[in-house]
Scaffold this active site. Structure first.
Site, PDB file in Angstrom:
ATOM      1  N   ASP B  88       0.868  -1.169   0.000  1.00  0.00           N
ATOM      2  CA  ASP B  88       0.000   0.000   0.000  1.00  0.00           C
ATOM      3  C   ASP B  88       0.912   1.229   0.000  1.00  0.00           C
ATOM      4  O   ASP B  88       2.122   1.117   0.203  1.00  0.00           O
ATOM      5  CB  ASP B  88      -0.912  -0.050   1.240  1.00  0.00           C
ATOM      6  CG  ASP B  88      -2.101   0.889   1.104  1.00  0.00           C
ATOM      7  OD1 ASP B  88      -2.208   1.582   0.067  1.00  0.00           O
ATOM      8  OD2 ASP B  88      -2.920   0.929   2.034  1.00  0.00           O
ATOM      9  N   CYS B 275     -14.532 -23.824  17.417  1.00  0.00           N
ATOM     10  CA  CYS B 275     -13.656 -23.950  16.262  1.00  0.00           C
ATOM     11  C   CYS B 275     -12.873 -25.244  16.382  1.00  0.00           C
ATOM     12  O   CYS B 275     -12.645 -25.742  17.478  1.00  0.00           O
ATOM     13  CB  CYS B 275     -12.721 -22.741  16.253  1.00  0.00           C
ATOM     14  SG  CYS B 275     -11.419 -22.818  15.012  1.00  0.00           S
TER      15      CYS B 275
END
Lengths: 545, 545
Positions: B88, B275
């Site tokens: 970026d 999870c």
């Protein structure tokens, strides 16, 4: 007492079930152990997967091994497993083969002999496409055997399961539940749901579970036989099932099928593993497909079991968070047949409301009219209908649309309402009763809006039509109920979202009860004009100008 | 061409993006690397997590390390990572701090110097609560810089990102997309969605993405800056985003937050890990909470990343299966604000229909009216409206309700219809056109019912009110369109499910077009009577008795 409830939400609960070998936490999955062919050794089930309990079939063990488990010192030693062991009795084999080569006395004695922690009487499963007459026979025979059983048993340290039959004939299920509950079983089970699930009739399953649940004592755990797919655990727990058994994790694996909490894939159709379990992180489908069949089967069995166990942990966390509805509603979007089950729940909303906590650690999420069966909404509706009275001075009901921010009275839009009250002065303002019409509660008197959960929720906007209709109906009913308090109603109408449905309903209600009615359109572009219109209308209705 | 589309569904696709260092598969997540503080070393990202690409901020690296990465032989050596690296430019810092201490020329040259595989021009983000005038300035300035950039760049082996600005001002987004598309960027990005997401305005985000998508060439990948939460990946991919970056996996971890594909927990509020990732299988929340803070952070960062990566694999498998809509609709039930985004999609249904495949490997699931924007449904409606003509002999439109089994013409209920045709004889039967009214397609001429996907779907029953209204509307429109073919309509009315809504709509349509109309109630208890009624009514309408 062998079962202690620690946390609850909807009809689901986290509980402790005390067996002679171990105390286990519910909701609990019993992986089915087949001593002749077991992809995951029972020791590994406990040590790696943390399985606190397993289930095996005493009828098959008796046929195949007879006295060997007893000679070896009991089932736990025979299976090399030191957690809790549940045994089934051969009733499923009656369903599949029509009969079994064992009497109830023999199989009760055998289960006691091998030292099952949880054991099952030899009930007669009803099955799926069975006439009412035949279903009646299975219910009666199961009850007869259940009563006879208590003269057969000799040990007091075994938890015995009393199955409830009746199949899709709900009156028979209700009758079976009530009669079986009179007997001192520690656990109940819902019999023969397998074919119901195979036919994707989760709506019928929901009816069966809720009917059974309504008949048995709340403090006895309920086992759902043969429900081994993680996509339906959330539904079953929400409806009050505490115990599950799964042969599916292993049977699916042998058949090359990969379970997820949202459905099933065939390994040969997969390019990606949609899972983060240790197995699925270790290789790709392309790599696994190159491996020998036995290795594939073990991989899939381990993956399938990981998914089942993680889903039960998710469900427990959801119960603890007071978010079991949200979790279940999300899961039911795995298949339309699952979602159809949720639509049945509205027929049992009183049962859910009775047992679900009314105060929760967090707010709730509302998506569409399927959520109207939520205990929070039912509870509020009952409260508003049975116990609410408007403020004593109220003469005019002033209905304003919901705001984006909550609580409503702190939202920026309410500044305008307070300005209006200042304009008309405190004496007249005291005669105005401001209520918000809002998704999903219908109508919320502004003075209540900080009471849980009237501000502690998020709703998907714009609302679906059935929800708008519900809001309209609740608002109209409120007016009709309180017609002696109010002399008139003023509606600030937000046509863009509500499409005049609230307006029409309120107008009708006022007409029926002979109350004056005015409606003014919201117009964020012209706040001054709206304010003037409102002021004039208030004065008009109060006859002060 | 640097981007090749391999599979697609909705506006999502699986693609191959060729960079100078590596060819990567999309949809792709770039974990954000902060060279000064990195919970998971970049080497481990690739080896253990299989991350094919990472992103880092060239502006921050330049400020902190200046020439060091160049002296060390480039960014890949500096970071110890041999996959694709995106950088970026500091534009996000402009959004947060108002300005940056670098010119576009400097940061373009720097990104080329350190050898970024994918690099970003120094655009000007619009932000969230920005007036149209200010937004216009950011769009114009970004475009000006984009044009100037092509004179600055010196290397041809870097893929450059051209960000699209405009914020919530959709006309500006459209304009920005069209203008930026004229420049030869290899990748586009949607600028400044961060605040939109922080404000839970996923409906606005959907508008922004779809507007941008509508303006850029389909074959250029689209990056969604700052979208690092797995609960929104499915939505973003469905709407056509191919690339994501996530600092969130690490930032959330530092803050004690545990991500799931359905939302976020705080570690200190967890009793269970919902999870099955290697981390969550290795210890319980109770155990983790005892560990030092740094260990907790690493655990959470690894878990968070596992969840993100598994979700992208799930999405890819869904694209491959043609089930991206199902997957996305399920995921959007994680939060009402996410579901609100789906409701916006109906405004772009033509765009989705244009790019989504019309034939698929599997059937589809329909839950409620949110699904009416599905390409399959839009496609069929267009087909029926624009290209369908009823059989030439048809005089009477015979409308029958959908059956549980599909294809409709093979369902048990259709035996009765065939019996009816035999009773009236082949000559009259040829004049009867049987059509099924059904969720979600509206009306299905029986002769089409094996064409995909008219029989290859499952719908949640009973249907929601908006869906019933859609079926009624489609059926009425069909009658009005074909009023020259038919002289009358006979409706077999299933009041229990359809609540007379179809009946009223059909009756109105017939009245408008001056066609005869008869309605006969379904009555499974009295099939003979129904058959007689139908026979008589057919004869009556055909004037043959």
């Amino acid at each position: 007492m062998s079962f202690e409830i620690k946390e609850k939400d909807l009809l689901g609960r986290i509980g402790k079930l005390k067996t002679k070998t171990a105390t286990v936490e519910t909701p609990l999955l019993f992986p089915v152990i087949n001593p002749s062919s077991q992809p995951i050794p029972s020791k590994r089930l406990k040590e790696t997967f943390g399985c606190q309990a397993i289930i095996t079939n005493s009828y098959i063990i008796k046929k195949r091994f007879n006295q060997i488990p007893i000679e070896q010192g009991g089932l736990h030693k025979f299976l090399g497993y030191d957690g809790a062991i549940m045994t089934d009795s051969g009733a499923y084999q009656i369903l599949v083969y029509g009969e079994v080569e064992v009497t109830q006395k023999e199989i009760v004695t055998y289960q006691e002999g091998i030292g099952s922690d949880i054991a099952t009487i030899l009930d007669i499963p009803t099955g799926w496409k069975v006439t009412k007459e035949d279903a009646q026979i299975t219910v009666a025979e199961t009850l007869k055997r259940a009563k006879a059983f208590f003269d057969l048993k000799t040990r007091d340290d075994t938890l015995w399961v009393g199955p409830i039959q009746g199949g899709r004939h709900l009156d028979l299920v209700a009758q079976s539940a009530i009669e079986m509950s009179k007997l001192p079983f520690q656990i109940h089970a819902l019999g023969s749901p397998t074919e119901v699930m195979e036919n994707y009739r989760y709506d019928v399953l929901a009816d069966m579970i809720l009917t059974a649940k309504n008949g048995i004592p709340h403090e006895r755990p309920l086992h759902l036989f043969g429900a081994g797919h993680p996509s339906m655990f959330a539904l079953a727990v929400s409806l009050g099932c505490d115990l599950f058994d799964s042969a599916a994790y292993a049977l699916y694996a042998r058949d090359g099928r990969y379970m997820t909490e949202n459905g099933t894939w065939r390994l040969d159709q997969m390019d990606y593993f949609p899972c983060s379990c240790p197995q699925c992180c270790s290789q790709t489908p392309q790599e696994l497909k190159q491996k020998p069949a036995k290795e594939q089967e073990i991989f899939l069995a381990e993956h399938n079991l990981h998914v089942c166990i993680a889903e039960l942990r998710r469900i427990k966390q959801a119960i603890r968070d007071g978010r079991l509805w949200e979790h279940t509603e999300m899961r039911l979007h795995a298949h339309p047949a699952l979602l159809s089950a949720l639509k049945r729940v509205r027929n049992y909303e009183d049962l859910l409301e009775k047992y679900s906590p009314t105060a929760k650690p967090s707010g709730f999420f509302y998506f569409n009219a399927a959520g109207l069966a939520r205990p929070e909404i039912v509870h509020y509706r009952k409260h508003l209908t049975q116990r609410y009275t408007p403020p004593t001075n109220a003469k005019i009901l002033f209905l304003v649309p919901q705001t984006r921010n909550k609580p409503f009275h702190k939202a920026p839009e309410m500044k305008k309402i307070r300005q209006l009250m200042r304009i008309i002065g405190p004496d007249l303002a005291a005669q105005i009763h401001v209520c918000v019409y809002a998704v999903p509660f219908g109508i919320v008197p502004l003075e209540l809006d900080e009471i849980y959960p009237l501000s502690q929720h998020e709703a998907a906007m714009p609302p679906d039509l059935e929800t708008i209709n519900y809001v309209a109906e609740q608002t109209a009913e409120f007016i009709k109920r309180n017609n002696n308090t109010y002399q008139g109603t003023i509606l600030l109408n937000d046509k863009k979202i509500w499409n005049n449905i609230i307006k029409d309903a309120v107008q009708d209600a006022c007409k029926t009860k002979d109350l004056s009615f005015d409606s003014i359109e919201t117009n964020p572009e012209k706040p001054k004009e709206t304010l003037t219109q409102l002021t004039n209308t208030l004065h008009k209705q109060l006859n002060t100008k």
